[in-house]
Structure formats: C-alpha cells, structure tokens
Design a protein around this motif. Structure first.
Motif, PDB file in Angstrom:
ATOM      1  N   HIS A  96       0.834  -1.208   0.000  1.00 33.25           N
ATOM      2  CA  HIS A  96       0.000   0.000   0.000  1.00 33.25           C
ATOM      3  C   HIS A  96       0.871   1.260   0.000  1.00 33.25           C
ATOM      4  O   HIS A  96       0.618   2.202  -0.760  1.00 33.25           O
ATOM      5  CB  HIS A  96      -0.914  -0.019   1.227  1.00 33.25           C
ATOM      6  N   GLY A  97       1.895   1.277   0.827  1.00 38.03           N
ATOM      7  CA  GLY A  97       2.785   2.434   0.867  1.00 38.03           C
ATOM      8  C   GLY A  97       3.543   2.632  -0.426  1.00 38.03           C
ATOM      9  O   GLY A  97       3.774   3.768  -0.863  1.00 38.03           O
ATOM     10  N   PHE A  98       3.918   1.533  -1.074  1.00 35.99           N
ATOM     11  CA  PHE A  98       4.626   1.634  -2.352  1.00 35.99           C
ATOM     12  C   PHE A  98       3.733   2.267  -3.417  1.00 35.99           C
ATOM     13  O   PHE A  98       4.200   3.116  -4.199  1.00 35.99           O
ATOM     14  CB  PHE A  98       5.087   0.247  -2.792  1.00 35.99           C
ATOM     15  N   LEU A  99       2.469   1.889  -3.466  1.00 38.76           N
ATOM     16  CA  LEU A  99       1.548   2.458  -4.448  1.00 38.76           C
ATOM     17  C   LEU A  99       1.336   3.957  -4.195  1.00 38.76           C
ATOM     18  O   LEU A  99       1.253   4.751  -5.141  1.00 38.76           O
ATOM     19  CB  LEU A  99       0.208   1.721  -4.409  1.00 38.76           C
ATOM     20  N   VAL A 100       1.249   4.332  -2.931  1.00 42.05           N
ATOM     21  CA  VAL A 100       1.106   5.755  -2.613  1.00 42.05           C
ATOM     22  C   VAL A 100       2.389   6.507  -2.965  1.00 42.05           C
ATOM     23  O   VAL A 100       2.345   7.631  -3.478  1.00 42.05           O
ATOM     24  CB  VAL A 100       0.759   5.927  -1.117  1.00 42.05           C
TER      25      VAL A 100
ATOM     26  N   GLY B 261      13.622  11.858  -0.093  1.00 36.45           N
ATOM     27  CA  GLY B 261      13.297  11.902   1.331  1.00 36.45           C
ATOM     28  C   GLY B 261      11.980  12.615   1.589  1.00 36.45           C
ATOM     29  O   GLY B 261      11.178  12.178   2.434  1.00 36.45           O
ATOM     30  N   ILE B 262      11.729  13.692   0.873  1.00 35.94           N
ATOM     31  CA  ILE B 262      10.455  14.411   1.019  1.00 35.94           C
ATOM     32  C   ILE B 262       9.296  13.525   0.583  1.00 35.94           C
ATOM     33  O   ILE B 262       8.240  13.482   1.229  1.00 35.94           O
ATOM     34  CB  ILE B 262      10.491  15.716   0.201  1.00 35.94           C
ATOM     35  N   ALA B 263       9.478  12.810  -0.536  1.00 38.71           N
ATOM     36  CA  ALA B 263       8.420  11.915  -1.008  1.00 38.71           C
ATOM     37  C   ALA B 263       8.129  10.809   0.004  1.00 38.71           C
ATOM     38  O   ALA B 263       6.966  10.452   0.249  1.00 38.71           O
ATOM     39  CB  ALA B 263       8.813  11.315  -2.358  1.00 38.71           C
ATOM     40  N   LEU B 264       9.174  10.256   0.608  1.00 37.26           N
ATOM     41  CA  LEU B 264       8.976   9.229   1.632  1.00 37.26           C
ATOM     42  C   LEU B 264       8.253   9.796   2.849  1.00 37.26           C
ATOM     43  O   LEU B 264       7.380   9.136   3.423  1.00 37.26           O
ATOM     44  CB  LEU B 264      10.320   8.634   2.038  1.00 37.26           C
ATOM     45  N   ALA B 265       8.617  11.023   3.245  1.00 37.01           N
ATOM     46  CA  ALA B 265       7.957  11.643   4.395  1.00 37.01           C
ATOM     47  C   ALA B 265       6.467  11.869   4.118  1.00 37.01           C
ATOM     48  O   ALA B 265       5.610  11.595   4.974  1.00 37.01           O
ATOM     49  CB  ALA B 265       8.646  12.969   4.729  1.00 37.01           C
ATOM     50  N   PHE B 266       6.140  12.349   2.925  1.00 36.05           N
ATOM     51  CA  PHE B 266       4.733  12.530   2.575  1.00 36.05           C
ATOM     52  C   PHE B 266       4.007  11.185   2.485  1.00 36.05           C
ATOM     53  O   PHE B 266       2.822  11.092   2.833  1.00 36.05           O
ATOM     54  CB  PHE B 266       4.602  13.279   1.249  1.00 36.05           C
ATOM     55  N   THR B 267       4.702  10.144   2.040  1.00 36.00           N
ATOM     56  CA  THR B 267       4.084   8.821   1.973  1.00 36.00           C
ATOM     57  C   THR B 267       3.710   8.320   3.353  1.00 36.00           C
ATOM     58  O   THR B 267       2.624   7.750   3.556  1.00 36.00           O
ATOM     59  CB  THR B 267       5.043   7.826   1.292  1.00 36.00           C
ATOM     60  N   VAL B 268       4.598   8.525   4.319  1.00 39.14           N
ATOM     61  CA  VAL B 268       4.306   8.109   5.693  1.00 39.14           C
ATOM     62  C   VAL B 268       3.098   8.847   6.248  1.00 39.14           C
ATOM     63  O   VAL B 268       2.305   8.293   7.033  1.00 39.14           O
ATOM     64  CB  VAL B 268       5.547   8.343   6.581  1.00 39.14           C
ATOM     65  N   ILE B 269       2.900  10.098   5.825  1.00 36.54           N
ATOM     66  CA  ILE B 269       1.770  10.893   6.308  1.00 36.54           C
ATOM     67  C   ILE B 269       0.481  10.521   5.588  1.00 36.54           C
ATOM     68  O   ILE B 269      -0.583  10.392   6.213  1.00 36.54           O
ATOM     69  CB  ILE B 269       2.067  12.395   6.127  1.00 36.54           C
ATOM     70  N   VAL B 270       0.550  10.353   4.273  1.00 35.86           N
ATOM     71  CA  VAL B 270      -0.656  10.187   3.457  1.00 35.86           C
ATOM     72  C   VAL B 270      -1.174   8.760   3.480  1.00 35.86           C
ATOM     73  O   VAL B 270      -2.392   8.529   3.537  1.00 35.86           O
ATOM     74  CB  VAL B 270      -0.365  10.636   2.005  1.00 35.86           C
ATOM     75  N   ALA B 271      -0.291   7.756   3.440  1.00 44.66           N
ATOM     76  CA  ALA B 271      -0.725   6.359   3.310  1.00 44.66           C
ATOM     77  C   ALA B 271      -1.696   5.918   4.406  1.00 44.66           C
ATOM     78  O   ALA B 271      -2.710   5.270   4.104  1.00 44.66           O
ATOM     79  CB  ALA B 271       0.496   5.444   3.269  1.00 44.66           C
TER      80      ALA B 271
ATOM     81  N   LEU C  23       2.890  25.115   3.809  1.00 52.43           N
ATOM     82  CA  LEU C  23       2.644  24.488   2.513  1.00 52.43           C
ATOM     83  C   LEU C  23       2.593  22.973   2.624  1.00 52.43           C
ATOM     84  O   LEU C  23       1.790  22.320   1.944  1.00 52.43           O
ATOM     85  CB  LEU C  23       3.736  24.911   1.517  1.00 52.43           C
ATOM     86  N   HIS C  24       3.429  22.386   3.476  1.00 56.46           N
ATOM     87  CA  HIS C  24       3.469  20.923   3.586  1.00 56.46           C
ATOM     88  C   HIS C  24       2.144  20.350   4.077  1.00 56.46           C
ATOM     89  O   HIS C  24       1.743  19.264   3.667  1.00 56.46           O
ATOM     90  CB  HIS C  24       4.607  20.519   4.527  1.00 56.46           C
ATOM     91  N   VAL C  25       1.454  21.084   4.947  1.00 55.41           N
ATOM     92  CA  VAL C  25       0.163  20.610   5.449  1.00 55.41           C
ATOM     93  C   VAL C  25      -0.870  20.592   4.323  1.00 55.41           C
ATOM     94  O   VAL C  25      -1.616  19.620   4.147  1.00 55.41           O
ATOM     95  CB  VAL C  25      -0.312  21.490   6.617  1.00 55.41           C
ATOM     96  N   TYR C  26      -0.913  21.671   3.549  1.00 57.67           N
ATOM     97  CA  TYR C  26      -1.866  21.741   2.438  1.00 57.67           C
ATOM     98  C   TYR C  26      -1.531  20.713   1.358  1.00 57.67           C
ATOM     99  O   TYR C  26      -2.436  20.154   0.740  1.00 57.67           O
ATOM    100  CB  TYR C  26      -1.878  23.149   1.853  1.00 57.67           C
ATOM    101  N   VAL C  27      -0.249  20.479   1.137  1.00 58.26           N
ATOM    102  CA  VAL C  27       0.145  19.485   0.134  1.00 58.26           C
ATOM    103  C   VAL C  27      -0.293  18.091   0.565  1.00 58.26           C
ATOM    104  O   VAL C  27      -0.780  17.295  -0.257  1.00 58.26           O
ATOM    105  CB  VAL C  27       1.667  19.545  -0.098  1.00 58.26           C
ATOM    106  N   ALA C  28      -0.146  17.762   1.833  1.00 53.46           N
ATOM    107  CA  ALA C  28      -0.584  16.452   2.318  1.00 53.46           C
ATOM    108  C   ALA C  28      -2.090  16.277   2.140  1.00 53.46           C
ATOM    109  O   ALA C  28      -2.565  15.221   1.680  1.00 53.46           O
ATOM    110  CB  ALA C  28      -0.193  16.284   3.788  1.00 53.46           C
TER     111      ALA C  28
END
Length: 258
Positions: free
Chosen positions: A18-22, A48-58, A144-149
């Motif tokens: 699931h995390g990989f797809l996100v 690293g930013i993409a991984l951090a957003f993945t941990v938040i969004v997934a 911006l990071h909050v709105y992007v998530a």
C-alpha cells in the motif's frame, strides 16, 4: 505462534505494498511541486520528502483493492500513478508559472526585464525572480506541507488509484487550471501594466509638446525607479493574493469542474 507470525507478516506485506503504491504517485508529484521540487533541491532530498509525505498520506487512505504484486501489476501502477502524480503536481506548479508570467509582464512594462535575470535556476526578469523567491518562502512559512498532504489525500477522489485519468475530466480540469493561471498572472501584473500605460501616455504628450527634448534619456531611469518603488509598495498585496489562490486550489482542486 506460527499463525500469529504469519498474520503479522501478511499485514506487513500489505502495508508495504500500500505504501509503495502511494509513493509512486507522491514521488512523481514532488518532483515538480513548488519549493519541494525546485531544480536547486538535490534528488536525494526530493526522495526523502516523497517518503515523508508517503508516511503521512498512506495511513489516511483506505487499502487499495489490487491483485498480488507482480510485474504486470507493478508496471500498471507505475504508469497510472506516475501520470496521476504528474497531473496533480503540475496543477500546483501552474501557480508558480502564473507568478513567473506576471513577473515577465511587469518586467517588460517597467524596463526591468534583463536586470539580475539569471539569478535563479530559470532565466527570469528581476521582478519575476523576486516574486517567485518571496512567494515560495511565504508558502513554506504558511504551512505548505500541510496543504500538500491534504491535497495528496484528496487527489484520489479526482484520480482514483490504478486507473488512467478520464480524458474528459482531465481536459476540463486542465483547461480550467490554465485559464485560472493566466487570469491570476494578469491580475498580479495589472498595477505595473497600468502604471506603464500612464507613463508612456505622458511621455508621448511631453514628446509632442517638446520635440527637441530627448525624453528617452529622462524617461528610462524614471520608469525603472518607478517600477522598483511600485514593487516595494504592492509586493505584499500580490503575494497575499497569490497565496490565497494557491490555498483555495489545494483545499478544493475540483473547483474548476462543472
């Protein structure tokens, strides 16, 4: 004991899949997002930013109904999620392009098109360079990071996982964003265009009244100084307008759809 270990293993595998797809969608979007995807940001930092957003969004997304991982399934999701991520990333990037377009229009109107134009990674006029850097700093400061998530989470409504974008929706949404970007650019550059029109009109009247006066030598420094002073006066209002438009888009990216 073995059954519990097998259950944990299956759950871990499902979470990683699931995390990989996100991550596929987020990585494509982060590569062109404002601030996070600038050319000056190293590729490792972007990952690293993409991984951090993945941990938040997934964790905020329901588990996708997919087949077991295989070459065909991975290839399918790589194509679909990469395209979806590019589309949602370019939707936000359009606001930076609008700001750069406004800076170009303002620079051409006030004879500031070539001063310090190469100070950034992209060749911009002085006004466009200043506004772009200030806007990115403002956006990051305002969260911006909050709105992007939130934008990433909501993107699955417009572009479901594992499916190519519907041509009709993509066309309507894309045309609306392009039109909105150009409209925003002209609104941001309006003060400079109006002042330039008034200045050139006055310069023409003076030239007709006093043909022997070299108005170009007097007018060129005046319009340059006036453009810098006008930038000093209206920059806070322009950046506020730009951030409000970007904020509204990330909260409701489907606003342009009927």
């Amino acid at each position: 004991m073995m059954e519990n270990a097998l259950t944990v293993l299956n759950m871990t595998e499902a979470m990683l899949w699931h995390g990989f797809l996100v991550f596929l969608r987020i990585a494509a979007a982060v590569s062109i997002l404002p601030a996070f995807g600038e050319t000056t940001v190293p590729p490792r930092i972007k990952i690293g930013i993409a991984l951090a957003f993945t941990v938040i969004v997934a964790p905020a997304l329901p588990t996708f109904e997919t087949a077991q991982p295989s070459f065909e399934v991975i290839a399918k999701y790589t194509l679909t999620e990469g395209l979806n991520g590019f589309l949602i990333g370019i939707g936000v990037r359009m606001f930076v392009m609008a700001l750069q377009t406004a800076g170009t229009i303002a620079g051409q109107s006030t004879s500031l098109a070539q001063i310090f134009g190469g100070a950034s990674g992209e060749p911009l006029p002085a006004i466009g360079n200043v506004l772009s850097l200030a806007a990115l700093a403002l956006a990051v400061t305002m969260g911006l990071h909050v709105y992007v998530a939130r934008y990433f989470i909501g993107s699955y409504i417009l572009f479901p996982a594992g499916t190519f974008p519907v041509v009709e929706i993509m066309t309507e949404w894309g045309v609306a964003q392009v039109a909105s970007a150009f409209s925003l650019a002209f609104r941001l550059a309006a003060p400079f265009v109006i002042i330039s029109a008034i200045y050139n009109l006055m310069l023409g009247v003076i030239n007709r009244a006093m043909p022997q006066l070299m108005v170009a030598f007097v007018g060129a420094p005046l319009i340059t100084a006036g453009g810098l002073f006008l930038l000093f006066l209206v920059a806070p209002a322009l950046l506020t307008l730009w951030w409000s438009a970007l904020q509204g888009f990330m909260i409701n990216p489907t606003e342009g759809l009927q």
